[in-house]
Enzyme design. Sequence first.
Site, PDB file in Angstrom:
ATOM      1  N   ARG A 243      73.906  -6.927  24.570  1.00 14.51           N
ATOM      2  CA  ARG A 243      74.617  -6.654  25.931  1.00 14.51           C
ATOM      3  C   ARG A 243      76.231  -7.196  25.645  1.00 14.51           C
ATOM      4  O   ARG A 243      76.525  -8.228  25.223  1.00 14.51           O
ATOM      5  CB  ARG A 243      74.062  -7.518  26.892  1.00 14.51           C
ATOM      6  CG  ARG A 243      72.960  -6.411  27.590  1.00 14.51           C
ATOM      7  CD  ARG A 243      72.150  -7.455  28.435  1.00 14.51           C
ATOM      8  NE  ARG A 243      72.851  -8.254  29.409  1.00 14.51           N
ATOM      9  CZ  ARG A 243      72.434  -8.907  30.603  1.00 14.51           C
ATOM     10  NH1 ARG A 243      71.149  -9.018  30.665  1.00 14.51           N
ATOM     11  NH2 ARG A 243      73.341  -9.687  31.624  1.00 14.51           N
TER      12      ARG A 243
ATOM     13  N   LYS B 177      64.596 -16.232  32.987  1.00 15.82           N
ATOM     14  CA  LYS B 177      64.184 -15.506  34.223  1.00 15.82           C
ATOM     15  C   LYS B 177      63.551 -14.160  33.818  1.00 15.82           C
ATOM     16  O   LYS B 177      62.370 -14.068  34.340  1.00 15.82           O
ATOM     17  CB  LYS B 177      65.301 -15.332  35.313  1.00 15.82           C
ATOM     18  CG  LYS B 177      65.879 -16.501  35.844  1.00 15.82           C
ATOM     19  CD  LYS B 177      66.966 -16.227  36.938  1.00 15.82           C
ATOM     20  CE  LYS B 177      68.031 -15.064  36.705  1.00 15.82           C
ATOM     21  NZ  LYS B 177      68.898 -15.841  35.943  1.00 15.82           N
TER      22      LYS B 177
ATOM     23  N   ARG C 146      70.499 -13.134  22.229  1.00 13.41           N
ATOM     24  CA  ARG C 146      69.610 -12.227  22.903  1.00 13.41           C
ATOM     25  C   ARG C 146      69.894 -10.752  22.475  1.00 13.41           C
ATOM     26  O   ARG C 146      71.188 -10.533  22.329  1.00 13.41           O
ATOM     27  CB  ARG C 146      69.785 -12.615  24.432  1.00 13.41           C
ATOM     28  CG  ARG C 146      68.919 -11.688  25.160  1.00 13.41           C
ATOM     29  CD  ARG C 146      68.752 -12.152  26.810  1.00 13.41           C
ATOM     30  NE  ARG C 146      70.073 -11.990  27.351  1.00 13.41           N
ATOM     31  CZ  ARG C 146      70.331 -12.208  28.614  1.00 13.41           C
ATOM     32  NH1 ARG C 146      69.179 -12.537  29.414  1.00 13.41           N
ATOM     33  NH2 ARG C 146      71.297 -11.791  29.348  1.00 13.41           N
TER      34      ARG C 146
ATOM     35  N   ARG D  99      80.689 -16.005  33.182  1.00 13.45           N
ATOM     36  CA  ARG D  99      79.312 -15.627  34.006  1.00 13.45           C
ATOM     37  C   ARG D  99      78.932 -17.123  34.272  1.00 13.45           C
ATOM     38  O   ARG D  99      78.502 -17.382  35.510  1.00 13.45           O
ATOM     39  CB  ARG D  99      78.334 -15.194  32.963  1.00 13.45           C
ATOM     40  CG  ARG D  99      78.605 -13.655  32.777  1.00 13.45           C
ATOM     41  CD  ARG D  99      77.682 -12.988  31.961  1.00 13.45           C
ATOM     42  NE  ARG D  99      76.281 -12.918  32.133  1.00 13.45           N
ATOM     43  CZ  ARG D  99      75.367 -12.623  31.418  1.00 13.45           C
ATOM     44  NH1 ARG D  99      75.593 -12.657  30.054  1.00 13.45           N
ATOM     45  NH2 ARG D  99      74.092 -12.617  31.718  1.00 13.45           N
TER      46      ARG D  99
ATOM     47  N   ARG E 184      72.539 -14.067  44.503  1.00 19.95           N
ATOM     48  CA  ARG E 184      73.533 -14.755  43.894  1.00 19.95           C
ATOM     49  C   ARG E 184      74.598 -15.547  44.525  1.00 19.95           C
ATOM     50  O   ARG E 184      75.552 -16.065  44.046  1.00 19.95           O
ATOM     51  CB  ARG E 184      73.946 -13.913  42.477  1.00 19.95           C
ATOM     52  CG  ARG E 184      73.205 -14.069  41.407  1.00 19.95           C
ATOM     53  CD  ARG E 184      73.719 -13.086  40.350  1.00 19.95           C
ATOM     54  NE  ARG E 184      73.599 -13.437  38.950  1.00 19.95           N
ATOM     55  CZ  ARG E 184      72.835 -12.774  38.173  1.00 19.95           C
ATOM     56  NH1 ARG E 184      72.350 -11.899  38.547  1.00 19.95           N
ATOM     57  NH2 ARG E 184      73.127 -13.140  36.695  1.00 19.95           N
TER      58      ARG E 184
HETATM   59  P1  AMP Z   1      71.835 -10.221  34.671  1.00 18.98           P
HETATM   60  O1  AMP Z   1      71.137  -9.164  33.867  1.00 18.98           O
HETATM   61  O2  AMP Z   1      70.850 -10.851  35.860  1.00 18.98           O
HETATM   62  O3  AMP Z   1      72.454 -11.389  33.982  1.00 18.98           O
HETATM   63  O4  AMP Z   1      73.028  -9.830  35.414  1.00 18.98           O
HETATM   64  C1  AMP Z   1      74.226  -8.969  34.892  1.00 18.98           C
HETATM   65  C2  AMP Z   1      75.455  -9.117  35.694  1.00 18.98           C
HETATM   66  O5  AMP Z   1      75.085  -7.894  36.885  1.00 18.98           O
HETATM   67  C3  AMP Z   1      76.204 -10.228  36.298  1.00 18.98           C
HETATM   68  O6  AMP Z   1      76.677 -10.892  35.353  1.00 18.98           O
HETATM   69  C4  AMP Z   1      76.603  -9.505  37.289  1.00 18.98           C
HETATM   70  O7  AMP Z   1      77.956  -8.891  36.986  1.00 18.98           O
HETATM   71  C5  AMP Z   1      75.836  -8.519  37.968  1.00 18.98           C
HETATM   72  N1  AMP Z   1      74.875  -8.937  38.805  1.00 18.98           N
HETATM   73  C6  AMP Z   1      73.471  -9.013  38.690  1.00 18.98           C
HETATM   74  N2  AMP Z   1      72.797  -9.490  39.870  1.00 18.98           N
HETATM   75  C7  AMP Z   1      73.813  -9.603  40.748  1.00 18.98           C
HETATM   76  C8  AMP Z   1      73.822 -10.100  42.002  1.00 18.98           C
HETATM   77  N3  AMP Z   1      72.866 -10.703  42.760  1.00 18.98           N
HETATM   78  N4  AMP Z   1      75.057 -10.295  42.645  1.00 18.98           N
HETATM   79  C9  AMP Z   1      76.432  -9.937  42.092  1.00 18.98           C
HETATM   80  N5  AMP Z   1      76.390  -9.452  40.744  1.00 18.98           N
HETATM   81  C10 AMP Z   1      75.161  -9.167  40.255  1.00 18.98           C
END
Ligand code: AMP
Length: 213
Positions: free
Chosen positions: A159, A13, A126, A170, A88
Amino acid sequence: MIIVLFGAPGVGKGTVAEILCRRYGIPHVSTGDILRTHIAKKTEAGEKIREFVDAGFLVPDEIVTEVVRDRVGKTDCAKGFLLDGFPRTVEQARELDKIAAERGEKIHVFNIDVPEDVIVRRLCARRICPKCGAIYNLEFRPPKKDMLCDCCGAALAHRHDDRDEIIKVRLREYGKMTKPVLDYYGKKGMAAHASGLYSEEVINKIVGVLEKK
Ligand code: AMP
């Protein structure tokens, strides 16, 4: 225009978002990036957010929706924005419907689907630039100089949540909490499918749909 890129962690994404945002001149609103900034800046909410993010769990809806409302209320989002990582949960999708209705804008949802074994391999390999946000992959998009960002020269980071055991959490969260959002949009006839292993393929599908509208 509100674009939503939907899909499990690791489907690409972020990479697709960067290119689409440049093409359409709209901001890339990544909730993951915003939440990580709260953690890094040690804001009031940052410590609580860290507990969820580091463990691979979703951050509670109240915190995330406030963060999104605040971000999309900024002037650079006046003509639209692209959401990466939001909604989400079904609750967040309802909140986004309200935001779109208040702004009189339409939501375009694109689902990107990639097999789980590919996702796990991609996430483990990554690396990200903590300074400018550029995304690399040690297998198929490595930096030119060993572990340094091609764009700004900063040292790349792995990360904390891109490690095997957290990736599993996740993906479980995705299956339990996030996949139902696709049914929510599917029932409303709002989700287009844009799956593909390569970002160019995904982008072409999305651009094809958007430019027909
Ligand atoms: P991402 O960078 O999109 O993979 O997000 C990393 C982490 O941030 C996720 O594993 C969640 O812990 C948190 N996170 C990101 N977006 C959301 C969301 N819309 N709702 C809840 N937690 C989120």
